[in-house]
Design a protein around this motif. Structure first.
Motif, mmCIF file in Angstrom:
data_model
loop_
_atom_site.group_PDB
_atom_site.id
_atom_site.type_symbol
_atom_site.label_atom_id
_atom_site.label_comp_id
_atom_site.label_asym_id
_atom_site.label_seq_id
_atom_site.Cartn_x
_atom_site.Cartn_y
_atom_site.Cartn_z
ATOM 1 N N SER A 167 0.810 -1.221 0.000
ATOM 2 C CA SER A 167 0.000 0.000 0.000
ATOM 3 C C SER A 167 0.840 1.267 0.000
ATOM 4 O O SER A 167 0.294 2.361 0.146
ATOM 5 C CB SER A 167 -0.920 0.008 1.234
ATOM 6 N N SER A 168 2.137 1.133 -0.176
ATOM 7 C CA SER A 168 3.005 2.301 -0.051
ATOM 8 C C SER A 168 4.187 2.191 -1.007
ATOM 9 O O SER A 168 5.047 1.324 -0.838
ATOM 10 C CB SER A 168 3.509 2.431 1.394
ATOM 11 N N GLY A 169 4.209 3.076 -2.010
ATOM 12 C CA GLY A 169 5.321 3.123 -2.951
ATOM 13 C C GLY A 169 5.757 4.560 -3.147
ATOM 14 O O GLY A 169 5.813 5.346 -2.204
ATOM 15 N N GLY A 170 6.025 4.923 -4.388
ATOM 16 C CA GLY A 170 6.399 6.298 -4.680
ATOM 17 C C GLY A 170 5.327 7.287 -4.266
ATOM 18 O O GLY A 170 5.622 8.420 -3.881
ATOM 19 N N CYS A 171 4.075 6.840 -4.327
ATOM 20 C CA CYS A 171 2.948 7.678 -3.905
ATOM 21 C C CYS A 171 3.120 8.166 -2.476
ATOM 22 O O CYS A 171 2.955 9.362 -2.177
ATOM 23 C CB CYS A 171 1.638 6.897 -4.044
ATOM 24 N N HIS A 172 3.474 7.251 -1.583
ATOM 25 C CA HIS A 172 3.634 7.615 -0.178
ATOM 26 C C HIS A 172 4.973 8.294 0.091
ATOM 27 O O HIS A 172 5.095 9.073 1.037
ATOM 28 C CB HIS A 172 3.460 6.383 0.713
ATOM 29 N N GLU A 173 5.978 7.996 -0.718
ATOM 30 C CA GLU A 173 7.229 8.739 -0.581
ATOM 31 C C GLU A 173 6.987 10.224 -0.838
ATOM 32 O O GLU A 173 7.486 11.083 -0.106
ATOM 33 C CB GLU A 173 8.272 8.195 -1.573
ATOM 34 N N ILE A 174 6.216 10.522 -1.883
ATOM 35 C CA ILE A 174 5.879 11.925 -2.178
ATOM 36 C C ILE A 174 5.050 12.511 -1.037
ATOM 37 O O ILE A 174 5.274 13.643 -0.596
ATOM 38 C CB ILE A 174 5.130 12.029 -3.513
ATOM 39 N N MET A 175 4.092 11.736 -0.540
ATOM 40 C CA MET A 175 3.251 12.211 0.557
ATOM 41 C C MET A 175 4.074 12.540 1.794
ATOM 42 O O MET A 175 3.914 13.607 2.397
ATOM 43 C CB MET A 175 2.196 11.150 0.887
ATOM 44 N N HIS A 176 4.982 11.630 2.172
ATOM 45 C CA HIS A 176 5.819 11.871 3.354
ATOM 46 C C HIS A 176 6.773 13.038 3.131
ATOM 47 O O HIS A 176 7.074 13.793 4.061
ATOM 48 C CB HIS A 176 6.598 10.608 3.714
ATOM 49 N N ALA A 177 7.248 13.194 1.898
ATOM 50 C CA ALA A 177 8.140 14.316 1.598
ATOM 51 C C ALA A 177 7.410 15.641 1.748
ATOM 52 O O ALA A 177 7.948 16.601 2.317
ATOM 53 C CB ALA A 177 8.692 14.170 0.177
ATOM 54 N N ILE A 178 6.185 15.714 1.254
ATOM 55 C CA ILE A 178 5.395 16.944 1.393
ATOM 56 C C ILE A 178 5.110 17.209 2.869
ATOM 57 O O ILE A 178 5.204 18.348 3.344
ATOM 58 C CB ILE A 178 4.092 16.856 0.586
ATOM 59 N N ASP A 179 4.786 16.156 3.616
ATOM 60 C CA ASP A 179 4.544 16.309 5.053
ATOM 61 C C ASP A 179 5.768 16.877 5.765
ATOM 62 O O ASP A 179 5.650 17.694 6.678
ATOM 63 C CB ASP A 179 4.182 14.953 5.668
ATOM 64 N N SER A 180 6.952 16.417 5.366
ATOM 65 C CA SER A 180 8.184 16.870 6.019
ATOM 66 C C SER A 180 8.573 18.283 5.607
ATOM 67 O O SER A 180 8.951 19.099 6.452
ATOM 68 C CB SER A 180 9.340 15.913 5.678
ATOM 69 N N LEU A 181 8.469 18.579 4.304
ATOM 70 C CA LEU A 181 8.916 19.878 3.797
ATOM 71 C C LEU A 181 7.875 20.974 3.967
ATOM 72 O O LEU A 181 8.214 22.129 4.227
ATOM 73 C CB LEU A 181 9.283 19.754 2.316
ATOM 74 N N PHE A 182 6.608 20.603 3.815
ATOM 75 C CA PHE A 182 5.522 21.590 3.854
ATOM 76 C C PHE A 182 4.386 21.060 4.729
ATOM 77 O O PHE A 182 3.347 20.628 4.232
ATOM 78 C CB PHE A 182 5.018 21.876 2.431
ATOM 79 N N PRO A 183 4.593 21.042 6.043
ATOM 80 C CA PRO A 183 3.603 20.454 6.967
ATOM 81 C C PRO A 183 2.216 21.079 6.821
ATOM 82 O O PRO A 183 2.079 22.250 6.465
ATOM 83 C CB PRO A 183 4.194 20.753 8.349
ATOM 84 N N ASP A 184 1.204 20.245 7.085
ATOM 85 C CA ASP A 184 -0.200 20.678 7.101
ATOM 86 C C ASP A 184 -0.677 21.162 5.733
ATOM 87 O O ASP A 184 -1.605 21.964 5.632
ATOM 88 C CB ASP A 184 -0.415 21.781 8.142
ATOM 89 N N THR A 185 -0.050 20.651 4.669
ATOM 90 C CA THR A 185 -0.484 21.014 3.313
ATOM 91 C C THR A 185 -1.844 20.385 3.001
ATOM 92 O O THR A 185 -2.753 21.054 2.529
ATOM 93 C CB THR A 185 0.562 20.544 2.279
ATOM 94 N N ALA A 186 -1.956 19.090 3.240
ATOM 95 C CA ALA A 186 -3.200 18.355 2.989
ATOM 96 C C ALA A 186 -3.136 17.067 3.794
ATOM 97 O O ALA A 186 -2.123 16.760 4.429
ATOM 98 C CB ALA A 186 -3.382 18.069 1.491
ATOM 99 N N SER A 187 -4.208 16.280 3.749
ATOM 100 C CA SER A 187 -4.264 15.061 4.554
ATOM 101 C C SER A 187 -3.491 13.923 3.890
ATOM 102 O O SER A 187 -3.135 13.975 2.711
ATOM 103 C CB SER A 187 -5.723 14.636 4.759
ATOM 104 N N HIS A 188 -3.270 12.870 4.668
ATOM 105 C CA HIS A 188 -2.560 11.671 4.203
ATOM 106 C C HIS A 188 -3.177 11.140 2.916
ATOM 107 O O HIS A 188 -2.478 10.931 1.908
ATOM 108 C CB HIS A 188 -2.625 10.616 5.320
ATOM 109 N N GLY A 189 -4.476 10.891 2.929
ATOM 110 C CA GLY A 189 -5.136 10.291 1.773
ATOM 111 C C GLY A 189 -5.146 11.192 0.559
ATOM 112 O O GLY A 189 -4.992 10.730 -0.582
ATOM 113 N N GLU A 190 -5.335 12.489 0.765
ATOM 114 C CA GLU A 190 -5.320 13.430 -0.358
ATOM 115 C C GLU A 190 -3.959 13.432 -1.048
ATOM 116 O O GLU A 190 -3.876 13.386 -2.288
ATOM 117 C CB GLU A 190 -5.666 14.838 0.139
ATOM 118 N N LEU A 191 -2.892 13.474 -0.261
ATOM 119 C CA LEU A 191 -1.547 13.497 -0.832
ATOM 120 C C LEU A 191 -1.169 12.153 -1.441
ATOM 121 O O LEU A 191 -0.463 12.100 -2.460
ATOM 122 C CB LEU A 191 -0.528 13.900 0.232
ATOM 123 N N ALA A 192 -1.630 11.054 -0.839
ATOM 124 C CA ALA A 192 -1.338 9.732 -1.399
ATOM 125 C C ALA A 192 -1.990 9.572 -2.770
ATOM 126 O O ALA A 192 -1.381 9.018 -3.702
ATOM 127 C CB ALA A 192 -1.828 8.635 -0.454
#
Length: 353
Positions: free
Chosen positions: A243-268
């Motif tokens: 359930s986690s590939g490049g999609c979640h890598e991008i999501m975690h990167a956005i969470d780290s660099l730009f916190p509170d941008t959007a939710s987990h599912g939206e970014l995934a």
């Protein structure tokens, strides 16, 4: 002699319906989790009083704890409180932060944990993973899979629509994650667990074509079951790989660099659509783009408030979030200039659909 079968951990009880929270005492007793109702009930600050009123008549022996949730410190604080009591089980009722806090705290002392989801934001409701923030960085912590998974559609119905719709994006991201897993098998010889892959794929395929929306009980039930299947897939293979590939890598990167941008599912969902485009899978790209648009989920960086430079930074940072994982992002190893060109092509492909 060949191994003819294998044993896998799954919840003792799974239930998706209305009125489940009010019926919690019977569910715990029937599942042989707690006959007398001596449980620790963990709720978030927003639902505490409403849930307490529902539980008092049938769970008089329960102790209710309110947690802000979402951080490792909050989970450790809850674990200290649980250690001082004597409980048959821990019941986490709420959204992802509350449930993950309860999962971690229960695992700390080996207590059975029951996950009661009141929103459908991501697949954490049934997974053996707790996502918690530590020193400002969200990390994934291995925990025991919940002994029971319950989704109360009454609470889901009254919850924030945007939060619930985000779960659709998380389920769809399985399609991209599984493609990344196959890529890792081809390039690096990484083994793929067929049973885990099947469970993760079924829910995603159902979401692609399922009619209805969040106002339809049948649709919400399929979404809930798809999220549960996704969590079980992770438990079966012992990692988040299905359930986690490049999609979640991008999501975690956005969470780290730009916190509170959007939710987990939206970014995934956004990350999965971009990775599918990079993979050149036009059929899947079209199916996923249509589904995300139908359910009003983000498809471009600007939809979540990011400009091109910020998204390019996130894609460049993404491999650092899962150093051991091989995905389309690691495979292409794009320079920032190449990422900028592919992003422009991606946005043009969406604009011309």
């Amino acid at each position: 002699m060949p191994l003819l079968a294998r044993s896998v951990q799954t919840p003792l009880h799974i239930e998706v319906r209305r009125g489940a929270v009010a019926d919690l005492a019977r569910i715990l007793a029937d599942g042989r989790i707690s006959a007398g109702g001596e449980v620790a009930v963990v709720v978030g600050p927003g639902l505490g009083e409403r849930i307490a009123e529902l539980l008092r008549p049938s769970l008089r022996s329960a102790t209710i704890y309110v947690t802000g949730g979402g951080t490792l410190d909050a989970a450790l604080e809850l674990a200290d409180k649980l250690r001082a009591g004597h409980y048959d089980a821990v019941v986490g009722i709420g959204g992802g932060r509350t449930v993950d806090t309860a999962k971690y705290a229960a695992s700390r002392w080996g207590l059975p944990m029951v996950s009661v989801a009141t929103s459908l934001a991501n697949d954490g409701i049934a997974s053996p993973v707790a996502s918690l923030v530590n020193d400002g960085i969200k990390g994934s912590y291995g925990v025991h899979i919940p002994f029971g998974v319950i989704v109360d559609l009454d609470f889901v119905e009254t919850g924030p629509d945007r939060i619930n719709r985000a779960g659709i994006g998380d389920v769809l991201s399985n399609i991209s994650a599984l493609a990344d897993w196959e890529l890792a098998r081809m390039i690096r010889g990484e083994p793929v667990d067929g049973l885990a892959a099947s469970l993760a794929r079924m829910g995603a395929e159902a979401m692609l074509t399922m009619p209805g929306d969040m106002g339809d009980d049948a649709f919400v039930t399929v979404l809930a079951e798809s999220l549960i299947s996704s969590g079980l897939a992770m438990a079966i293979c012992g990692s988040s790989r299905p359930s986690s590939g490049g999609c979640h890598e991008i999501m975690h990167a956005i969470d780290s660099l730009f916190p509170d941008t959007a939710s987990h599912g939206e970014l995934a969902g956004l990350g999965a659509l971009f990775c599918t485009f990079l993979r050149g899978d036009d059929r899947r790209f079209g199916q996923m783009a249509d589904c995300l648009e139908r359910h009003q989920l983000p498809r471009t960086p600007s939809d979540v408030g990011l400009d091109a430079d910020q998204f390019i930074r996130a894609v460049e940072f993404a491999p650092r979030t899962r150093p051991d994982r091989y995905t389309i992002i690691e495979h292409l190893a794009m320079t920032p200039e190449e990422t900028r060109r592919r992003l422009a092509e991606y946005e043009n492909a969406l604009a011309t659909r």
